[in-house]
Design a protein around this motif. Structure first.
Motif, PDB file in Angstrom:
ATOM      1  N   UNK A   1      40.151  19.122  47.162  1.00 54.41           N
ATOM      2  CA  UNK A   1      39.783  18.002  46.286  1.00 54.41           C
ATOM      3  C   UNK A   1      40.714  17.843  45.094  1.00 54.41           C
ATOM      4  N   UNK A   2      41.693  18.743  44.919  1.00 55.68           N
ATOM      5  CA  UNK A   2      42.578  18.676  43.770  1.00 55.68           C
ATOM      6  C   UNK A   2      43.560  17.519  43.848  1.00 55.68           C
ATOM      7  N   UNK A   3      43.998  17.065  42.679  1.00 55.65           N
ATOM      8  CA  UNK A   3      44.927  15.931  42.590  1.00 55.65           C
ATOM      9  C   UNK A   3      45.839  16.151  41.391  1.00 55.65           C
ATOM     10  N   UNK A   4      47.158  16.024  41.590  1.00 52.89           N
ATOM     11  CA  UNK A   4      48.139  16.195  40.524  1.00 52.89           C
ATOM     12  C   UNK A   4      48.643  14.840  40.052  1.00 52.89           C
ATOM     13  N   UNK A   5      48.885  14.723  38.746  1.00 51.44           N
ATOM     14  CA  UNK A   5      49.353  13.460  38.163  1.00 51.44           C
ATOM     15  C   UNK A   5      50.455  13.724  37.148  1.00 51.44           C
ATOM     16  N   UNK A   6      51.396  12.795  37.050  1.00 54.68           N
ATOM     17  CA  UNK A   6      52.410  12.911  36.013  1.00 54.68           C
ATOM     18  C   UNK A   6      51.750  12.595  34.673  1.00 54.68           C
ATOM     19  N   UNK A   7      52.165  13.238  33.585  1.00 56.27           N
ATOM     20  CA  UNK A   7      51.500  13.015  32.287  1.00 56.27           C
ATOM     21  C   UNK A   7      51.523  11.567  31.820  1.00 56.27           C
ATOM     22  N   UNK A   8      52.580  10.820  32.163  1.00 56.00           N
ATOM     23  CA  UNK A   8      52.680   9.438  31.696  1.00 56.00           C
ATOM     24  C   UNK A   8      51.674   8.517  32.371  1.00 56.00           C
TER      25      UNK A   8
END
Length: 244
Positions: A116-123
């Protein structure tokens, strides 16, 4: 396994840097000409990218990647959330509550969920909701607020207090310089602060000066393996400095 990890050039690695994770999945980059940059990716797709392709680095297990993701979140390289995949809004920001997002603070390895994890760029993170400064009273929309130094005025419904003077009116610094001595544990705890400063700096980068001293001298082989190679893996451009 010893031949793969310890003899000659390692073929299987027991660690992976956040920079390598970003590079592998091309997070923040267009995947094809003319496409928009990849602003977020499922943790399961990151796992698949490392174990589907034979290109290096090859990892010992999924736990290695779990540690790398936790480190990247702590350092502020990317943000992490879990649950349903957030949608990307027309403003280029993910529609997710900020209290559900972890970035710039310690994330335990066992909190990284590949399902269920999801990575996102800070911007691509939404702006955090502003919290009123201590000592101030929130003013409803449409109610005039007196300027600094003006006395409170009585309005219908009760008094409106002038905001408490504080950091909001302070002069803004163009340059921030930090210098401190730190142990290994203190350095890890300082990473989020340094990452936050980099996030607000020009080119999203800061200049870091590090100096270590040893009366016996540093072993050159250890220095290469333990210090220089991890910096190279992180694609960190080092500036030449005086050495003794």
């Amino acid at each position: 396994m010893e031949l793969l990890t310890s003899v000659g050039t390692p073929r299987v690695h027991g660690s992976v840097t956040p920079g390598k994770i970003v590079e592998r999945v091309r997070l923040g980059e267009p995947l094809a000409p003319g496409e928009s940059p990849l602003l977020g990716i499922k943790a399961s797709e990151v796992l698949e990218a490392f174990f589907r392709d034979i290109a290096p680095p090859r990892l010992e297990s999924s736990n290695v990647l779990r540690k790398g993701i936790a480190c990247g979140v702590t350092e502020g390289t990317f943000a992490y959330t879990s649950g349903s995949q957030p949608a990307l809004g027309p403003d280029g920001k993910f529609q997710v509550a900020r209290d559900k997002v972890v970035i710039g603070r310690t994330l335990a390895e066992d909190e990284v969920d590949f399902e269920s994890g999801f990575l996102m760029v800070p911007t691509a993170l939404p702006e955090a909701a502003a919290t009123p400064a201590p000592g101030t009273v929130p003013v409803p929309p449409g109610v005039p607020v007196p300027t600094s130094g003006a006395p409170p005025r009585l309005m219908e419904g009760g008094p409106v207090l002038a905001p408490t003077p504080g950091a909001a009116g302070a002069a803004r610094q163009g340059t921030v310089r930090l210098k401190f001595k730190a142990t290994r544990d203190q350095i890890f705890k300082a990473f989020p602060a340094i990452a936050n400063l980099a996030d607000k700096s020009d080119d999203r980068k800061v200049t870091i000066h590090v100096e270590g001293q040893s009366s016996e001298g540093f072993d050159p082989v250890w220095l290469r393996n333990a210090v220089e190679e991890p910096l190279d893996e992180a694609n960190i451009e080092r500036e030449l400095d005086g050495q003794s």
